[in-house]
Structures are given as C-alpha cells and as structure tokens.
Design a protein around this motif. Structure first.
Motif, PDB file in Angstrom:
ATOM      1  N   ARG A 201       0.849  -1.202   0.000  1.00  0.00           N
ATOM      2  CA  ARG A 201       0.000   0.000   0.000  1.00  0.00           C
ATOM      3  C   ARG A 201       0.877   1.242   0.000  1.00  0.00           C
ATOM      4  O   ARG A 201       1.732   1.413   0.877  1.00  0.00           O
ATOM      5  CB  ARG A 201      -0.927   0.005   1.212  1.00  0.00           C
ATOM      6  N   GLY A 287      -3.034   1.547   9.413  1.00  0.00           N
ATOM      7  CA  GLY A 287      -4.057   0.726   8.770  1.00  0.00           C
ATOM      8  C   GLY A 287      -5.384   0.704   9.498  1.00  0.00           C
ATOM      9  O   GLY A 287      -6.188  -0.216   9.294  1.00  0.00           O
ATOM     10  N   CYS A 288      -5.632   1.708  10.312  1.00  0.00           N
ATOM     11  CA  CYS A 288      -6.876   1.744  11.091  1.00  0.00           C
ATOM     12  C   CYS A 288      -8.026   2.427  10.351  1.00  0.00           C
ATOM     13  O   CYS A 288      -9.181   2.345  10.787  1.00  0.00           O
ATOM     14  CB  CYS A 288      -6.642   2.472  12.417  1.00  0.00           C
ATOM     15  N   PRO A 290     -10.558   2.818   7.266  1.00  0.00           N
ATOM     16  CA  PRO A 290     -11.119   1.980   6.199  1.00  0.00           C
ATOM     17  C   PRO A 290     -11.265   2.739   4.883  1.00  0.00           C
ATOM     18  O   PRO A 290     -11.250   3.976   4.844  1.00  0.00           O
ATOM     19  CB  PRO A 290     -12.500   1.608   6.749  1.00  0.00           C
ATOM     20  N   ILE A 309     -10.663   0.401  12.325  1.00  0.00           N
ATOM     21  CA  ILE A 309     -10.072  -0.946  12.333  1.00  0.00           C
ATOM     22  C   ILE A 309      -9.179  -1.059  13.564  1.00  0.00           C
ATOM     23  O   ILE A 309      -8.097  -0.466  13.616  1.00  0.00           O
ATOM     24  CB  ILE A 309      -9.284  -1.209  11.037  1.00  0.00           C
ATOM     25  N   PRO A 312      -5.417  -3.863  13.018  1.00  0.00           N
ATOM     26  CA  PRO A 312      -4.942  -4.008  11.634  1.00  0.00           C
ATOM     27  C   PRO A 312      -3.747  -4.956  11.552  1.00  0.00           C
ATOM     28  O   PRO A 312      -2.934  -5.021  12.474  1.00  0.00           O
ATOM     29  CB  PRO A 312      -4.547  -2.583  11.247  1.00  0.00           C
ATOM     30  N   LYS A 315      -0.815  -6.353   6.283  1.00  0.00           N
ATOM     31  CA  LYS A 315      -1.357  -6.063   4.949  1.00  0.00           C
ATOM     32  C   LYS A 315      -2.221  -4.806   4.934  1.00  0.00           C
ATOM     33  O   LYS A 315      -2.426  -4.191   3.879  1.00  0.00           O
ATOM     34  CB  LYS A 315      -2.163  -7.256   4.443  1.00  0.00           C
ATOM     35  N   ASP A 316      -2.752  -4.401   6.111  1.00  0.00           N
ATOM     36  CA  ASP A 316      -3.593  -3.203   6.193  1.00  0.00           C
ATOM     37  C   ASP A 316      -2.778  -1.924   6.318  1.00  0.00           C
ATOM     38  O   ASP A 316      -3.290  -0.828   6.063  1.00  0.00           O
ATOM     39  CB  ASP A 316      -4.542  -3.298   7.403  1.00  0.00           C
ATOM     40  N   ARG A 317      -1.530  -2.056   6.725  1.00  0.00           N
ATOM     41  CA  ARG A 317      -0.694  -0.887   6.992  1.00  0.00           C
ATOM     42  C   ARG A 317      -0.250  -0.207   5.711  1.00  0.00           C
ATOM     43  O   ARG A 317      -0.307  -0.769   4.620  1.00  0.00           O
ATOM     44  CB  ARG A 317       0.547  -1.308   7.798  1.00  0.00           C
TER      45      ARG A 317
END
Length: 441
Positions: A201, A287-288, A290, A309, A312, A315-317
């Motif tokens: 990301r 990554g918190c 959305p 989120i 996280p 992968k969300d970071r």
C-alpha cells in the motif's frame, strides 16, 4: 469508390502515436489493387517514409521504412532506417517494436525485408500464394506466431505524413516504446519482499492540487491501455478528495489485480482546520482507517468510530508514503506548509514507513530523461525544486521522482509512461527496504 483501410480507428491511432502523431495515407491495398509487387512499387515509389502493414491471424505487424523506393524495376534493394512492429489484438492494444536497419527487395512477386543486424534474418511475403515467412527471433520478441504454411490476410502500404525525416527521431521513438514495455513487464512481475504481503500500500500525501488523484488515474490508464478518470480531480483551492480511497489496479479491463494499491488522501492545507487533519495520519499509517472513510478536517478519526479498524494486520498498513508536489509550486511553499509537512514526516518516521517524493506537472518529459531513458538528465537533478525537496524532507535524490500525469490528453504517451512506471519501480524498491527491515516477529 474510395479505398479504405482494414485498420480500426484505435489500431490506426496506435500506429500514428508510435510515429509521433503523424497522419497515414493509404497508397496500396492488396485485395483491391492486386497481389503484385509491381503494382505495389508503382503506387508507393518516391512517397517518402512508408509503413507496410500485414494482417496475420490475431496480430497486425509490419515494417516502417524511413527511406523510399525510387526504382520501378522488378528487383531492387535500398537500405533504410526502419523498425519491425506488431500490434496485439487484445484489450490493451499493446505495441511491440524492434529497431533494425533493413534492405528491401522486390523479386518475382516476393517482398523481402532483410535485417542485417540479425544475421540476415528475413521477413518475406509471397504475393502469388499469400504466404508469409516470419523469422523465429521476431516471433519471440514480438509475440507473433507463424509456421511454414502461414498465410497473410491483407497487405496495406501507407505514406507517413508529418514525420521528422531523421533516423535519430525514429530510433528515439522506438527505444521509448521498448523501454516502456520493459518497465511495464517489470512492474507486472513485481512481488513484495519475502511475500510478507500480497499487495503493498502506497499512501499519496501532498498539498491540495498537487496531483495525487491524477497520479492514480495515470497509473490505471497505463494498465488499461487507454485514458481513465476514476478518481475525481480538480483545480479548486480546497481539496476535491474528501474520502480516503484505497485503489487496486487491474491489469487490463478484466485482468488480475496487480500487487500494489494506491491510497488517495485529502489534500493538505497550510491553514489549521482545513484539509487533511494531521491527527489522522498515524491512524492511516497503521491501517486503522477503512476505504471510503469521510474525512473531517476539524475532527480526526478515533477508535470509537464505527468503522475504525482496531486490530490491523501488516497487509492493512501503509508500506510507503509518497509526498506529492506540483513541481511548479515547490519553490513557493509557505513556512506553514513546510512546518505541517515536517510534522507529518515525524509520524511517518515513527512508524518506520518508507518515503519517496513525487514531483508532478513537469513541462517537457522529453527533457527529463537522457537518450537511453535510464537516467534523469543532470540538469534536471540540479533544479531548485528537486533540491528543495531534498533540503526540506531529507529524502535522497534517487527517491525524488518526476512525472507528468495525464490530465487533458486524449492519447497515451510512451515517454510519460516511462516516468510513471519508473516512479512505481522506485516506490517498490523503497517498500521492499521497509519490509526487509521489519522485526522478525
């Protein structure tokens, strides 16, 4: 009755763009004027630069020659600055080229292009039997399949009007196409370090109007093969982007998602309570936040928000931050904007996230890169805008990237694509450094 080409409008535009937005005038069409090399010569001699287009099963290919035929005899040879090309009939209308120098021969109703730089490999057409022979090396490089009994469906010859009559100009165009295709293959083949995540990301941060959303649109356009405008862009003094968007990129209309995402944020403003709230930054990086979260400049997101989120994963970071600036405004950043950028950078550094800078809206892409398209010109690197980014944010010169997004254009440009794809590659490298440096746990 007027004779018309078999090329579709999009295919013809692809050839025109390849040669520098020229115009094409149809001189010869085998199904109309007869499958005869003599008739072809009579119609095409002394016409200047020409393109010979051959239609073969699912591909279209041929040869551009800068020189021309001046002899009406049955057999002649003439060296030309030329290149061999193919156009794949797929969603992206991808063009493949090989820069060569050829000798053209007409003999007993055969048309032969002999490429001395490839050990006398020959591309030949037999007009009596509609047979075609394609050297194996071209099959591999240009993704053209043939066999001993291959036939061609049609042959057309066009006069190229409006082209610069210089072999060096043609070579630069074809080298640009080749380098662009090489970069495209590299980006498609990218895999994040150690497969720690399936998609990285990249967060786009920058002042209002710097070109963050346009950069996403430009990247998507390259992989779609035509210009797209998914992200809303504008020139308002306030941010057009009000939602946090996490964009995936597909390779072609129905293709698979590529291993990276571009995260578009609200623009930064030097005034307090306007634009992206600095207090949102740590939550975005971790990554918190959305996808499609609605930003509020006066009220940052908190763990109490219903879509927050709370746990996280990697992968969300955010794995890389790209600070996006309009290169024409870089020298005029206010002290308040610089202070806000440095405040944001502290949060980025605290999270250990990779950093690059992206300067958009370059006036002339052709002056940015050296002739080999591998490096930026030294004159470009020494410009005050690039030096200012280095001074303000301390980002190494190798990670200060220069692009020109697609804005009002109607057609793709291989040199623009080179800058955009090169910037993506540098972002990937920075991200891999971040992933490699993560603690083992």
């Amino acid at each position: 009755m007027a004779v018309t080409t078999t090329l579709t409008w999009n295919e013809e535009r692809s050839f025109q763009k390849l040669l520098g937005n020229v115009s094409l005038r149809l001189l010869y069409k085998s199904s109309v004027h007869g499958r005869s090399t003599v008739e072809m010569q009579n119609r095409c001699r002394c016409q200047g630069p020409i393109v010979t287009v051959i239609y073969h099963s699912n591909s279209i290919f041929g040869v551009f020659t800068l020189g021309h035929s001046s002899d009406m005899s049955e057999s002649f040879t003439e060296p030309n600055a030329s290149f061999f090309f193919s156009l794949q009939k797929n969603e992206t209308m991808e063009m493949k080229t090989v820069v060569l120098n050829s000798t053209v021969t007409f003999y007993r109703n055969n048309l032969t292009f002999c490429f001395s730089s490839y050990y006398n490999q020959k591309l030949s057409l037999n007009f009596e039997e509609s047979r075609i022979y394609i050297p194996r090396i071209f099959e591999e490089e240009l993704i053209v399949k043939s066999h001993a009994k291959s036939t061609f469906l049609e042959c057309e010859v066009f006069r190229v009007e409006g082209i610069k009559d210089e072999a060096g100009y043609i070579n630069r165009i074809t080298r640009a196409i080749q380098h662009r295709n090489s970069l495209l293959a590299d980006v498609r083949a990218y895999s994040p370090y150690a497969d720690l995540v399936s998609e990285i990301r990249i967060l786009l941060l920058g002042p209002v109007g710097s070109g963050k959303s346009s950069f996403f649109n430009s990247v998507k356009s390259i992989f779609q093969g035509h210009l797209t405008r998914q992200a809303i862009v504008g020139s308002d003094v306030t941010s057009i982007t009000e939602q946090y968007r996490i964009y995936s990129i597909k390779d072609g209309k129905n293709g698979q998602s590529l291993p990276f995402m571009l995260c578009d944020s609200m623009g930064l403003d030097e005034k307090e309570g306007v634009g992206l709230c600095v207090d949102d930054i740590p939550h975005i990086l971790k990554g918190c936040v959305p996808d499609r979260y609605e930003f509020s400049p006066q009220k940052p997101i908190t763990p109490k928000h219903p879509t927050f989120i709370t746990s996280p994963s990697l992968k969300d970071r955010i794995h890389c931050v790209a600070y996006v600036f309009d290169i024409n405004s870089m020298d005029n950043l206010s002290s308040k904007m610089v202070a806000k950028l440095k405040q944001i950078q502290k949060e980025v550094i605290n999270c250990g996230v990779a950093q690059v800078a992206l300067l958009t809206k370059v006036n002339n892409c052709n002056e940015v890169l050296q002739d080999n398209f591998l490096k930026m010109n030294k004159a470009m690197i020494s410009q005050s805008q690039i030096q200012n980014v280095n001074k303000i944010l301390g980002i190494p010169l190798s990670r200060i990237l220069v692009v020109d997004n697609y804005a009002s254009e109607r057609e793709m440009d291989p040199v623009k694509d080179i800058l955009i794809l090169s910037a993506l590659k540098q972002m990937f490298r920075a991200t891999d450094d971040f992933l490699e440096d993560l603690p083992l746990e």
